[in-house]
Scaffold this motif. Structure first.
Motif, PDB file in Angstrom:
ATOM      1  N   THR A 122       0.789  -1.121   0.013  1.00 22.39           N
ATOM      2  CA  THR A 122      -0.104  -0.149   0.104  1.00 22.39           C
ATOM      3  C   THR A 122       0.661   1.193  -0.169  1.00 22.39           C
ATOM      4  OG1 THR A 122      -1.722  -1.313   1.307  1.00 22.39           O
ATOM      5  CG2 THR A 122      -1.792   1.059   1.234  1.00 22.39           C
ATOM      6  N   GLU A 123       0.329   2.151  -0.908  1.00 19.37           N
ATOM      7  CA  GLU A 123       0.939   3.756  -0.599  1.00 19.37           C
ATOM      8  C   GLU A 123      -0.307   4.716  -0.504  1.00 19.37           C
ATOM      9  OE1 GLU A 123       3.674   4.782  -0.455  1.00 19.37           O
ATOM     10  OE2 GLU A 123       5.042   2.808  -1.044  1.00 19.37           O
ATOM     11  N   ALA A 128       2.489   6.231  -5.717  1.00 18.11           N
ATOM     12  CA  ALA A 128       2.581   4.686  -6.419  1.00 18.11           C
ATOM     13  C   ALA A 128       3.340   4.025  -5.730  1.00 18.11           C
ATOM     14  CB  ALA A 128       2.757   5.333  -7.857  1.00 18.11           C
ATOM     15  N   VAL A 129       3.414   2.876  -6.050  1.00 23.95           N
ATOM     16  CA  VAL A 129       4.354   1.840  -5.725  1.00 23.95           C
ATOM     17  C   VAL A 129       5.556   1.692  -6.445  1.00 23.95           C
ATOM     18  CG1 VAL A 129       4.621  -0.737  -5.171  1.00 23.95           C
ATOM     19  CG2 VAL A 129       2.584   0.630  -4.111  1.00 23.95           C
ATOM     20  N   ASP A 130       6.684   1.846  -6.094  1.00 23.77           N
ATOM     21  CA  ASP A 130       7.713   1.676  -6.875  1.00 23.77           C
ATOM     22  C   ASP A 130       8.289  -0.125  -6.987  1.00 23.77           C
ATOM     23  OD1 ASP A 130       9.580   0.836  -4.714  1.00 23.77           O
ATOM     24  OD2 ASP A 130       9.872   3.161  -4.159  1.00 23.77           O
ATOM     25  N   ALA A 131       9.157  -0.381  -7.889  1.00 20.66           N
ATOM     26  CA  ALA A 131       9.249  -1.689  -8.159  1.00 20.66           C
ATOM     27  C   ALA A 131      10.228  -2.240  -6.987  1.00 20.66           C
ATOM     28  CB  ALA A 131      10.337  -1.762  -9.521  1.00 20.66           C
ATOM     29  N   ALA A 132      10.817  -1.749  -6.376  1.00 23.98           N
ATOM     30  CA  ALA A 132      11.521  -2.435  -5.229  1.00 23.98           C
ATOM     31  C   ALA A 132      10.693  -2.524  -4.174  1.00 23.98           C
ATOM     32  CB  ALA A 132      12.838  -1.358  -4.850  1.00 23.98           C
ATOM     33  N   THR A 133       9.850  -1.760  -3.926  1.00 24.28           N
ATOM     34  CA  THR A 133       8.734  -2.162  -2.792  1.00 24.28           C
ATOM     35  C   THR A 133       8.052  -3.463  -3.311  1.00 24.28           C
ATOM     36  OG1 THR A 133       8.771   0.218  -2.317  1.00 24.28           O
ATOM     37  CG2 THR A 133       7.069  -1.035  -1.488  1.00 24.28           C
ATOM     38  N   LEU A 134       7.638  -3.257  -4.423  1.00 23.63           N
ATOM     39  CA  LEU A 134       6.790  -4.462  -5.268  1.00 23.63           C
ATOM     40  C   LEU A 134       7.523  -5.735  -4.862  1.00 23.63           C
ATOM     41  CD1 LEU A 134       4.324  -5.429  -6.625  1.00 23.63           C
ATOM     42  CD2 LEU A 134       5.890  -5.383  -8.674  1.00 23.63           C
ATOM     43  N   GLU A 135       8.905  -5.745  -5.190  1.00 21.90           N
ATOM     44  CA  GLU A 135       9.552  -7.007  -5.188  1.00 21.90           C
ATOM     45  C   GLU A 135       9.943  -7.423  -3.766  1.00 21.90           C
ATOM     46  OE1 GLU A 135      13.340  -6.891  -7.269  1.00 21.90           O
ATOM     47  OE2 GLU A 135      13.185  -9.204  -7.256  1.00 21.90           O
ATOM     48  N   CYS A 158      -0.954   7.850 -12.353  1.00 20.95           N
ATOM     49  CA  CYS A 158      -0.773   6.594 -13.329  1.00 20.95           C
ATOM     50  C   CYS A 158       0.332   5.887 -12.769  1.00 20.95           C
ATOM     51  CB  CYS A 158      -0.341   7.471 -14.526  1.00 20.95           C
ATOM     52  SG  CYS A 158      -0.036   6.438 -15.953  1.00 20.95           S
ATOM     53  N   GLN A 159       0.068   4.619 -12.352  1.00 20.88           N
ATOM     54  CA  GLN A 159       1.128   3.780 -11.553  1.00 20.88           C
ATOM     55  C   GLN A 159       2.098   3.354 -12.706  1.00 20.88           C
ATOM     56  OE1 GLN A 159       1.485   2.108  -8.538  1.00 20.88           O
ATOM     57  NE2 GLN A 159       3.433   1.384  -9.560  1.00 20.88           N
ATOM     58  N   PRO A 160       3.557   3.671 -12.490  1.00 24.40           N
ATOM     59  CA  PRO A 160       4.520   3.257 -13.353  1.00 24.40           C
ATOM     60  C   PRO A 160       4.511   1.619 -13.313  1.00 24.40           C
ATOM     61  CG  PRO A 160       5.316   4.972 -12.089  1.00 24.40           C
ATOM     62  CD  PRO A 160       4.047   4.433 -11.294  1.00 24.40           C
TER      63      PRO A 160
END
Lengths: 385, 385
Positions: A122-123, A128-135, A158-160
């Motif tokens: 969650t953000e 937006a959520v960044d790639a590192a956080t997702l991983e 607009c989520q990258p």
């Protein structure tokens, strides 16, 4: 007759013309509406199958994918979301939801109805959520499927999506992307981004009536569907059966349901419009015009809700409601002039306005009109304080 | 661009005009198609909510019900079937399917996807199940829900429903009736027949494009839904959420999904047509005109497939294929003249033709045209034998 014929059906309906600058439906293009007056064909007539094939090619184009399992669901964007989830989740599967607004709740609700367990990364609204956080979240939760909304219409973000696909695949998860509010208004390349399932809707940048949900599944997604141990819980949204009806596989088409003939005509016309304009040019148009909106908003003393300009959706702008202003009253004032601008949704209710400039509605005249109307409504409120 | 714009979208689609006398879609009425060119409204705008209310009244009229939980699903007839079953069945529930043709398979498939167990009470194609046989099956199987199709479009049978409701209720079961192929073309009184859930579609006697599924649930059905221990497995088809959006309960409407604005306009126009004609008169018209069809068929030496005239569906006539005749070739010949007549479906493939005279297509000119075309096609085949 036990129930008499209703008197209300004796008069024609009251349908005023409005400029729909909310989060959708947007206004429909005249030629798209006219396409629906063509005579009906049978849902398995060769002429209609050809139109379905053409629509399929158009959907592959707007999604930028070569996926063979690409078609349009006979239902709205919500049916697209449900189709993605019921096909890709089996009971007991883990779903990771990228939660940056309202749509995370909807996906969670649907996934739980599939018997999946859901966790979120969650953000807060506007981020937006960044790639590192997702991983990191994937590593800890080990999901079977990751769900993310590109155009989060409740916040205007607009989520990258860069690296999301490769990160998911590195960890054995499938990536589902909702592009309902972004398709045609923000860059999206399904294959390049390694997306496993993407769906959208017709009533935003496509300027068609709400009715169908374009959807596409990657080979990896299809493989998971083929390996299911349990039938998809929805017959109506079963992707393999729909794929057969839409001629996605090398096999004779079978009767699955009666396709929405007129809506498919409309979608074809809408896709033809977008193909003629060019997807790149359409996205650039939204980006150019939204700059005019930012300037106009600045002129009247209000600011975009999403502070990082790189995270703003070019086709749907959220505007922070200034202190002391009644957001709803501004919407009501505009609506009385035939202009729709919406308030917040879910976590953003009361905090912002949402101004949609989808597809053909992204133009200087509309932007000037809505800014001028907002200016007057704001001045009127300040005057009465 | 990874995927170029498709060349096929550069030319207009090929949509020939056909006389659709198959099992549906039927031809759409011109004013119904024109209704879809009205400008879009928002799915929660007061003007649209009023149109939804009017459509709801129209649906109550065509179903002859006072059920408050009455609305139109944003999906085709199959979505109606799925909505009925996912809401009324919980995992482990028993469903009894009245099996007189193809549709029993569909209902069985969907019910099993809900985790229900299914048994059938079966009669061969062309026959119907009588009330005593149904009661015996209910006594032995003790179902939670009984499913029956009024207009069995694979055989042309109009299943009598007298006493079905009271028998179900005597034994604590709910009665679901599919009226997709019969509504407006055969008598149906939901309340008088004690039906707990009835659904239909728009593309048969309503002469609208396929898109929505009118549906209605009795108080008894709603009670069962309220007592569910598990959420309905489909969010998109959740009857309580849909009922809220359609203003069926005394509570503020919430955003459930984006209603199919243009399709609702079309349905309103179609319901207004039927209300103006009168439901009784519409049914009587089908009954009068189908007599002309029987006479015409007799003149050219072919016979209705359903031997008991009381069991024949007035809006869809099945015709036995005479020995030595290639059924498909006759259909192909007619189609080359712009007339659709269909072959069999499921258990009746190759055995019969299906001639639909739905709504406005039920008239003397159409009947004369199709009979003359069949006469010529049959003569041509006999000539070549």
């Amino acid at each position: 007759m036990d129930v008499p014929p209703p008197a209300c059906l004796k008069s024609p309906p009251n349908i005023p013309h409005k400029l729909l600058l909310g989060p959708g439906p947007s206004n429909a293009a005249e030629d798209v509406l006219q396409a629906m007056t063509s005579p009906l064909l049978g849902h398995l007539h060769p002429e209609f199958l050809k139109i379905m094939d053409e629509v399929k090619e158009g959907i592959q184009y707007v999604f930028q994918t070569k996926n063979k399992l690409t078609f349009a669901i006979s239902g709205t964007g919500h049916a697209g979301m449900e189709c993605a989830l019921v096909n890709l989740l089996e009971p007991g599967d883990r779903l990771l939801v990228v939660d940056i607004g309202f749509w995370a709740n909807r996906a969670t609700d649907m996934a739980e109805r599939c018997g999946a367990t859901v966790q979120r990364v969650t953000e807060p609204p506007g981020k937006a959520v960044d790639a590192a956080t997702l991983e990191k979240a994937i590593e800890s939760y080990r999901p079977h499927v990751v769900f993310v909304v590109q155009g989060e219409s409740s916040t205007g973000v607009c989520q990258p999506l860069e690296k999301f696909g490769s990160i998911c695949h590195k960890h054995g998860a499938l990536l589902v992307v909702d592009t309902v509010a972004s398709l045609g208004g923000a860059e999206f390349y399904a294959d390049r981004l390694e997306v496993d399932c993407v769906y959208s809707a017709t009533q935003k940048c496509l300027n068609a009536p709400p009715s169908l949900a374009p959807i596409s599944f990657s080979e990896r997604a299809l493989e998971k569907i083929k390996k299911r141990t349990k039938k998809v819980q929805s017959y109506y949204l079963d992707a393999e059966l729909l794929g057969n009806y839409w001629g996605c596989f090398d096999e004779p088409r079978r009767y699955h349901h009666t396709g929405m003939i007129s809506s498919v005509y409309a979608l074809r016309a809408a896709l033809a419009r977008l193909a003629a304009e060019g997807l790149d040019e359409a996205v650039q148009k939204h980006k150019r015009n939204v700059q005019l909106l930012y300037i106009g908003l600045d002129d009247i003393g209000v600011s975009p809700f999403v502070q990082d300009e790189k995270l703003r959706l070019p086709c749907l702008t959220t505007v922070a409601v200034p202190e002391g202003i009644d957001a709803k009253q501004v919407c009501d004032t505009l609506m009385s002039q035939g202009i729709e601008v919406a308030g917040g949704l879910g976590p953003t209710v009361g905090k912002l306005w949402r101004i949609g400039t989808f597809g053909m509605n992204s133009n200087e005249a509309n932007i000037k009109r809505v800014v001028a109307a907002m200016k007057a409504a704001l001045a009127d409120q300040k005057h009465h304080i």
